[in-house]
Each structure stands twice: as structure tokens, then as C-alpha cells.
Design a protein around this motif. Structure first.
Motif, PDB file in Angstrom:
ATOM      1  N   ARG A   1       0.834  -1.212   0.000  1.00 46.54           N
ATOM      2  CA  ARG A   1       0.000   0.000   0.000  1.00 46.54           C
ATOM      3  C   ARG A   1       0.866   1.258   0.000  1.00 46.54           C
ATOM      4  O   ARG A   1       0.547   2.238  -0.678  1.00 46.54           O
ATOM      5  CB  ARG A   1      -0.931  -0.004   1.216  1.00 46.54           C
ATOM      6  N   ASP A   2       1.948   1.242   0.774  1.00 49.78           N
ATOM      7  CA  ASP A   2       2.855   2.396   0.800  1.00 49.78           C
ATOM      8  C   ASP A   2       3.468   2.653  -0.574  1.00 49.78           C
ATOM      9  O   ASP A   2       3.839   3.786  -0.889  1.00 49.78           O
ATOM     10  CB  ASP A   2       3.971   2.181   1.822  1.00 49.78           C
ATOM     11  N   ARG A   3       3.585   1.610  -1.383  1.00 51.94           N
ATOM     12  CA  ARG A   3       4.130   1.746  -2.727  1.00 51.94           C
ATOM     13  C   ARG A   3       3.050   2.064  -3.766  1.00 51.94           C
ATOM     14  O   ARG A   3       3.324   2.086  -4.960  1.00 51.94           O
ATOM     15  CB  ARG A   3       4.865   0.457  -3.118  1.00 51.94           C
ATOM     16  N   GLY A   4       1.836   2.275  -3.294  1.00 54.57           N
ATOM     17  CA  GLY A   4       0.758   2.654  -4.201  1.00 54.57           C
ATOM     18  C   GLY A   4       0.045   1.504  -4.876  1.00 54.57           C
ATOM     19  O   GLY A   4      -0.687   1.711  -5.849  1.00 54.57           O
ATOM     20  N   VAL A   5       0.230   0.284  -4.363  1.00 51.89           N
ATOM     21  CA  VAL A   5      -0.453  -0.880  -4.929  1.00 51.89           C
ATOM     22  C   VAL A   5      -1.846  -0.986  -4.312  1.00 51.89           C
ATOM     23  O   VAL A   5      -2.004  -0.897  -3.090  1.00 51.89           O
ATOM     24  CB  VAL A   5       0.340  -2.169  -4.671  1.00 51.89           C
ATOM     25  N   THR A   6      -2.852  -1.180  -5.150  1.00 54.34           N
ATOM     26  CA  THR A   6      -4.222  -1.361  -4.673  1.00 54.34           C
ATOM     27  C   THR A   6      -4.454  -2.835  -4.364  1.00 54.34           C
ATOM     28  O   THR A   6      -4.147  -3.705  -5.180  1.00 54.34           O
ATOM     29  CB  THR A   6      -5.233  -0.896  -5.732  1.00 54.34           C
ATOM     30  N   LEU A   7      -4.994  -3.118  -3.180  1.00 52.76           N
ATOM     31  CA  LEU A   7      -5.295  -4.487  -2.778  1.00 52.76           C
ATOM     32  C   LEU A   7      -6.804  -4.689  -2.776  1.00 52.76           C
ATOM     33  O   LEU A   7      -7.532  -3.978  -2.101  1.00 52.76           O
ATOM     34  CB  LEU A   7      -4.725  -4.779  -1.383  1.00 52.76           C
ATOM     35  N   ARG A   8      -7.264  -5.654  -3.553  1.00 54.66           N
ATOM     36  CA  ARG A   8      -8.680  -6.010  -3.577  1.00 54.66           C
ATOM     37  C   ARG A   8      -8.798  -7.420  -3.004  1.00 54.66           C
ATOM     38  O   ARG A   8      -8.577  -8.406  -3.707  1.00 54.66           O
ATOM     39  CB  ARG A   8      -9.236  -5.956  -5.004  1.00 54.66           C
ATOM     40  N   LEU A   9      -9.094  -7.487  -1.712  1.00 55.39           N
ATOM     41  CA  LEU A   9      -9.118  -8.755  -1.004  1.00 55.39           C
ATOM     42  C   LEU A   9     -10.550  -9.226  -0.772  1.00 55.39           C
ATOM     43  O   LEU A   9     -11.479  -8.428  -0.707  1.00 55.39           O
ATOM     44  CB  LEU A   9      -8.388  -8.619   0.335  1.00 55.39           C
ATOM     45  N   GLY A  10     -10.703 -10.528  -0.655  1.00 56.47           N
ATOM     46  CA  GLY A  10     -12.001 -11.091  -0.320  1.00 56.47           C
ATOM     47  C   GLY A  10     -12.910 -11.370  -1.498  1.00 56.47           C
ATOM     48  O   GLY A  10     -14.071 -11.733  -1.295  1.00 56.47           O
ATOM     49  N   HIS A  11     -12.416 -11.213  -2.709  1.00 53.11           N
ATOM     50  CA  HIS A  11     -13.244 -11.474  -3.884  1.00 53.11           C
ATOM     51  C   HIS A  11     -12.420 -12.212  -4.942  1.00 53.11           C
ATOM     52  O   HIS A  11     -11.312 -11.805  -5.271  1.00 53.11           O
ATOM     53  CB  HIS A  11     -13.795 -10.178  -4.479  1.00 53.11           C
ATOM     54  N   GLY A  12     -12.992 -13.290  -5.479  1.00 53.94           N
ATOM     55  CA  GLY A  12     -12.343 -14.026  -6.540  1.00 53.94           C
ATOM     56  C   GLY A  12     -12.664 -13.449  -7.900  1.00 53.94           C
ATOM     57  O   GLY A  12     -13.524 -12.574  -8.039  1.00 53.94           O
ATOM     58  N   VAL A  13     -11.975 -13.946  -8.914  1.00 50.01           N
ATOM     59  CA  VAL A  13     -12.190 -13.488 -10.284  1.00 50.01           C
ATOM     60  C   VAL A  13     -13.198 -14.416 -10.958  1.00 50.01           C
ATOM     61  O   VAL A  13     -12.990 -15.631 -11.030  1.00 50.01           O
ATOM     62  CB  VAL A  13     -10.858 -13.473 -11.066  1.00 50.01           C
ATOM     63  N   LYS A  14     -14.265 -13.832 -11.457  1.00 50.74           N
ATOM     64  CA  LYS A  14     -15.332 -14.594 -12.109  1.00 50.74           C
ATOM     65  C   LYS A  14     -15.040 -14.823 -13.586  1.00 50.74           C
ATOM     66  O   LYS A  14     -15.323 -15.890 -14.137  1.00 50.74           O
ATOM     67  CB  LYS A  14     -16.659 -13.860 -11.934  1.00 50.74           C
ATOM     68  N   SER A  15     -14.465 -13.826 -14.246  1.00 50.29           N
ATOM     69  CA  SER A  15     -14.114 -13.948 -15.661  1.00 50.29           C
ATOM     70  C   SER A  15     -13.075 -12.899 -16.007  1.00 50.29           C
ATOM     71  O   SER A  15     -12.862 -11.936 -15.267  1.00 50.29           O
ATOM     72  CB  SER A  15     -15.350 -13.784 -16.562  1.00 50.29           C
ATOM     73  N   VAL A  16     -12.409 -13.104 -17.164  1.00 55.10           N
ATOM     74  CA  VAL A  16     -11.347 -12.200 -17.618  1.00 55.10           C
ATOM     75  C   VAL A  16     -11.633 -11.797 -19.054  1.00 55.10           C
ATOM     76  O   VAL A  16     -11.983 -12.642 -19.891  1.00 55.10           O
ATOM     77  CB  VAL A  16      -9.961 -12.878 -17.541  1.00 55.10           C
ATOM     78  N   GLY A  17     -11.503 -10.503 -19.347  1.00 53.21           N
ATOM     79  CA  GLY A  17     -11.663 -10.000 -20.706  1.00 53.21           C
ATOM     80  C   GLY A  17     -10.395  -9.345 -21.207  1.00 53.21           C
ATOM     81  O   GLY A  17      -9.364  -9.350 -20.523  1.00 53.21           O
ATOM     82  N   TYR A  18     -10.454  -8.764 -22.385  1.00 52.30           N
ATOM     83  CA  TYR A  18      -9.266  -8.154 -22.985  1.00 52.30           C
ATOM     84  C   TYR A  18      -8.700  -7.039 -22.109  1.00 52.30           C
ATOM     85  O   TYR A  18      -7.482  -6.945 -21.915  1.00 52.30           O
ATOM     86  CB  TYR A  18      -9.610  -7.599 -24.367  1.00 52.30           C
TER      87      TYR A  18
END
Length: 504
Positions: A242-259
Motif C-alpha cells: 500500500r505504501d508503494r501505491g499498490v491497490t489491494l482487492r481482497l475477499g473477492h475471486g475473479v469470475k471472468s477475464v476479458g481483454y
């Protein structure tokens, strides 16, 4: 007395070596390569089979993917093992099958017909492969990072997209989003490396772009990162990112991936110009055809000596081996299992009793970024920050096979992370940067994109329905990937870290 280095080491087996028992080792990864080394003094003939002519030090592939290291820094020519193991021969090919009843390995060497190699002992160490858990669109649009060619594809894609983005009009400038699926050490390490690149080098190399143009997000199904570590260090890693500016999205899986996006299991859509898949590995489906017992995760079932249950003389080591209490699919277990399987064979050939395999836990390590790493070592305790980073660097360098690799990695990483922002000379290791093709595909995908100039925001299924679109063109790989290649012997990708067993 001969002078030092004036006498050549033997490069062929002893004169009676042709009659020695034949040991075939499938896979030149951590388990396979260390099994070769453990047979150096045994009266056996060793044949090492792998589709690749090199062994990859996979704990540092993320540095190749983020342009910190040359790919040659983390690979070693497998034939070089014969310097210390003159009874070893390497053979390049794709394993088409194993017949344990006939004691035969079936090998495709590119010639007409399948070759059959007879063995007296067999060590199966061909590792695992990427799994997408059936996620729609992931195989078409996400980029795995378990082989050298995959890491190079990520590196080239990142810089191609940066070049393309740098030409956009400032008023309508679109941010470049990189989403990393998986919050294990692999995901944390590549996120930290990209964040350091943005903080230290991006504004120098791309002065026409705002450093904030590059956005890095880690997606993790669980509520915490790097679950292999204690809660104290999980939180440390999260705060450092977080200190390096990375966004963390925790607690949710990936349902699908697009382009250019990912859909989470709560229905939200996130922009993702580049999706890096660091979420897990699985045993190749072809192993089921070999007639060997497997556990519920697909690993080959072995006993306390790492011998495949019900098949004397056949051993399994590394990612593909499953004991009653399976070990993590990581480097240190793979190294120790490969050595133990080889010692069991050597003992059997010499008429001595075999020893049960016992795993020695050397600890876990992960690096978060510049001068920030974590290490939990039995009987020593935990390290973090600069001390953790120094320990991480030392362990990884000493565990590499090959003095040239050790020297190159040490010098390049010290150069990359040493000094200050004012003294560091940015010099990323770039390759085939084709921003013209990236721009062309970006325009072609307008009907399926959800973000950026000209995007047609619609239902996410529109992208998935497009199948293997021309976006695949940006995922160039130096090595052609085929269905057969996915079944080949390869280095154990689950062996992610040397002293930091890291399963994502």
C-alpha cells in the motif's frame, strides 16, 4: 603434482558403465536437477529428459517479467550438469507416456514415430502446470508466469503497452492498469517490483507520462496476502505494498477475464489492460494415462521412500509427488525430494538399505520490493525490511546452480536496488517491444473493450464470446505452445521459492 585446473574432469562414465543400471529422470527442474547431482557417485547411467534444454530458477522469474534481470541470468544449460555428473546424458523431447509394466518411457523427439527408452529406475519430476480453475476468458486473456517464455511475454507486453500509452493525447490519457490475480508470494513479488519501477524509473524513462499512469492491483480471493506467513508478516507485506501505491482487492475471486478487464465474483468490473495470473498450479491431465496411483489433487501417490505405491523402482519427486501428508509444491521440498529419491536408488544399486524421506523445513521468504522482504526461519526467527531483503538475496544466490548465474544475479540485483533515486541509472532489460502491434490490437478490440477511447461498454459476456481474439497476438512467446507442450516434462513451477516455499 598437476597444477590446479590443468586436469580435465572425466566427461564419460567408467569403462564398464554400459552395463550399469539405467536411471531415467523426467524433468530438469529443482527436483530433477538435484536428483542428477545426487547420483554423481552411483554406478548408474542417468538420462535426463526435458523439453527445454535449460533449467529455470523460477523464484526470480518475476524479475525477468519486470525487466530487472536477463532471462539468461536465471537459466542454466542442463548439459552443464555433466561437469560434476559425468554419468549423466541429456535428451530433449516431450514425454508422451510412461509404461511402468514394461519399464518404458515414450518420447516424442520430433522424428517420425514415438521413441521408447527402457529404464531400470525412473524418477518422475516433471512438475505441474498453470491452472485457471475453469475461469472463463482466463486462458485467452490472462498471462501466466511459470516459464521463462511466459515471463518474457509479460515483460514485452508491459513495455509495448507503455509505449502505446505514451503516445496518447494528454487530455484523454487512459491509465495503464495491471491486475495480478493471486496474493501469494508470486503475486506480491511482481506487484512490488512493478511498484518500484513506477516509483524509481517510470518518470525518467517516460517523462511525457504521469507516473500515476501505471496502476497496479492485486486481486486475492482470501482476506489476507501470503497466507504461508504469520499474521504479523502478512500485515507487513500488505502495508508495504500500500505504501508503494499498490491497490489491494481482497475477499473477492475473479469470475471472468476479458481483454481489458476482470469481473469479480460480486459482479464488479475492474479495468485490467494486462492481467497476470499467479493463482495456482495443477498436475498435467496426461499423467492420468500413465496408470500410476494419484491422490485427490492429481499428485502421484508415493510412500515414505518416495517410491510410487505399488511400483518398485519408480519414484516421484517435487510438485508431482504426493505423500500421505503432502508437502507444498515449492522449491525447497522439490530439492530435498529429488535428492532423497536419487539416494534411495543409489542405495538399492549398492545393496544397502534405503532411508525414509524426512523434510527439513528451512523457512519461508518473500520480497515485497526495494529493501523490503520477509523471512521466517526455524530456530532463528523472523526478519523484515532491509535485513529480510539481504537474507532473501543471499539465500537465492547461493541456491542457484552455476557460478555464472550466481555472479550475474548478485551484480544485477545489487545494481538495480542499490544507491538512491538520484544515483540509480534506469536500464530495464527490454526485448521485443512492439507497440505498433499493441496499438493495432487496441483499436481492433474497441467493440469488446470496456475502457479507453472508443470502448463499447456492454455486457462482459461480449468479450468472453469473442474467444481467442487477436489480443492473443500480444502474448508472443519465444517458444511455441501447443497442447502437447503442456504435457511435456518441465521444471517444477510449483517450486516457487528456494527458502521461501510459496504456494499462491
Amino acid at each position: 603434482m598437476p597444477l590446479p585446473f590443468s586436469v580435465r574432469r572425466p566427461t564419460v562414465p567408467a569403462k564398464d558403465g554400459a552395463s550399469w543400471p539405467h536411471v531415467i529422470i523426467l524433468g530438469g527442474g529443482f527436483a530433477g536437477a538435484h536428483a542428477v547431482g545426487a547420483l554423481r557417485d552411483a554406478r548408474v547411467r542417468v538420462t535426463l529428459i526435458d523439453r527445454n534444454v535449460y533449467k529455470t530458477f523460477q523464484p526470480l522469474l518475476y524479475q525477468v517479467a519486470t525487466a530487472g534481470l536477463n532471462p539468461g541470468d536465471v537459466t542454466m544449460f542442463l548439459r552443464g550438469l555433466s561437469l560434476k555428473v559425468p554419468n549423466m546424458r541429456y535428451r530433449q523431447g516431450e514425454v508422451e507416456g510412461v509404461d511402468p509394466e514394461r519399464k518404458v518411457v515414450k518420447l516424442d523427439e520430433g522424428q517420425k514415430g514415438i521413441q521408447e527408452l527402457q529404464y531400470d529406475y525412473l524418477i518422475i519430476a516433471n512438475g505441474a502446470t498453470t491452472t485457471y480453475f475453469g475461469t472463463p476468458g482466463a486462458e485467452e486473456h490472462a498471462m501466466p508466469m511459470y516459464t521463462r517464455s511466459q515471463s518474457l511475454a509479460i515483460r514485452d507486453r508491459i513495455f509495448s503497452e507503455l509505449e502505446r500509452s505514451s503516445r496518447e493525447d494528454v487530455a484523454g490519457h487512459d491509465k495503464l492498469h495491471v491486475c495480478i490475480v493471486g496474493g501469494g508470494p508470486t503475486g506480491v513479488e511482481i506487484a512490488g517490483a512493478l511498484a518500484d519501477f513506477r516509483m524509481q524509473e517510470l518518470d525518467i524513462l517516460y517523462p511525457e507520462m504521469d507516473p500515476g499512469t501505471l496502476q497496479v492491483t492485486v486481486l486475492q480471493r482470501g482476506d489476507e496476502l501470503i497466507k504461508e506467513f504469520s499474521p504479523k508478516y502478512r500485515e507487513y507485506a500488505a502495508e508495504e505494498l500500500r505504501d508503494r501505491g499498490v491497490t489491494l482487492r481482497l475477499g473477492h475471486g475473479v469470475k471472468s477475464v476479458g481483454y481489458d478487464h476482470v469481473v469479480l465474483d460480486n459482479g464488479s468490473i475492474l479495468e485490467s489492460d494486462i492481467t497476470i495470473w499467479a493463482a495456482g498450479v495443477a498436475i498435467p491431465e496426461s499423467v492420468k494415462e500413465w496408470g500410476l496411483p494419484q491422490d485427490k489433487r492429481g499428485r502421484i501417490a508415493v510412500d515414505d521412500y518416495l517410491q510410487v505405491k505399488g511400483f518398485p523402482g519408480v519414484y516421484a519427486a517435487g510438485d508431482i509427488a504426493g505423500q500421505d501428508e503432502p508437502l507444498p509444491q515449492l522449491a525447497q521440498p522439490a530439492i530435498q525430494m529429488g535428492q532423497a529419491a536419487a539416494r534411495s536408488i543409489a542405495a538399492d544399486v549398492a545393496g544397502k538399505p534405503r532411508k525414509r524421506f524426512t523434510y527439513t523445513d528451512l523457512g519461508t521468504m518473500a520480497t515485497i520490493g526495494r529493501h523490503a522482504a520477509i523471512a521466517e526461519i526455524p530456530h532463528v526467527g523472523g526478519l523484515s525490511g532491509a535485513m529480510g531483503w539481504a537474507a532473501w538475496l543471499g539465500v537465492h544466490i547461493t541456491k542457484m546452480i552455476g557460478h555464472r548465474n550466481q555472479r550475474a544475479v548478485a551484480m544485477n540485483l545489487l545494481s538495480l536496488y542499490g544507491g538512491t533515486r538520484g544515483t540509480h541509472q534506469p536500464n530495464p532489460v527490454v526485448g521485443e517491444v512492439d507497440s505498433l502491434r499493441a496499438a493495432k490490437i487496441f483499436e481492433e478490440q474497441a467493440a469488446h473493450r470496456k475502457f479507453g477511447l472508443g470502448a463499447q461498454a456492454g455486457d462482459p459476456s461480449d468479450v468472453l464470446a469473442s474467444g481467442k481474439s487477436s489480443a492473443q497476438g500480444l502474448r508472443k512467446k519465444p517458444e511455441k505452445k501447443t497442447a502437447k507442450a503442456e504435457r511435456t516434462t518441465r521444471q517444477a513451477p510449483g517450486a516457487r521459492h528456494v527458502a521461501d516455499p510459496s504456494q499462491d
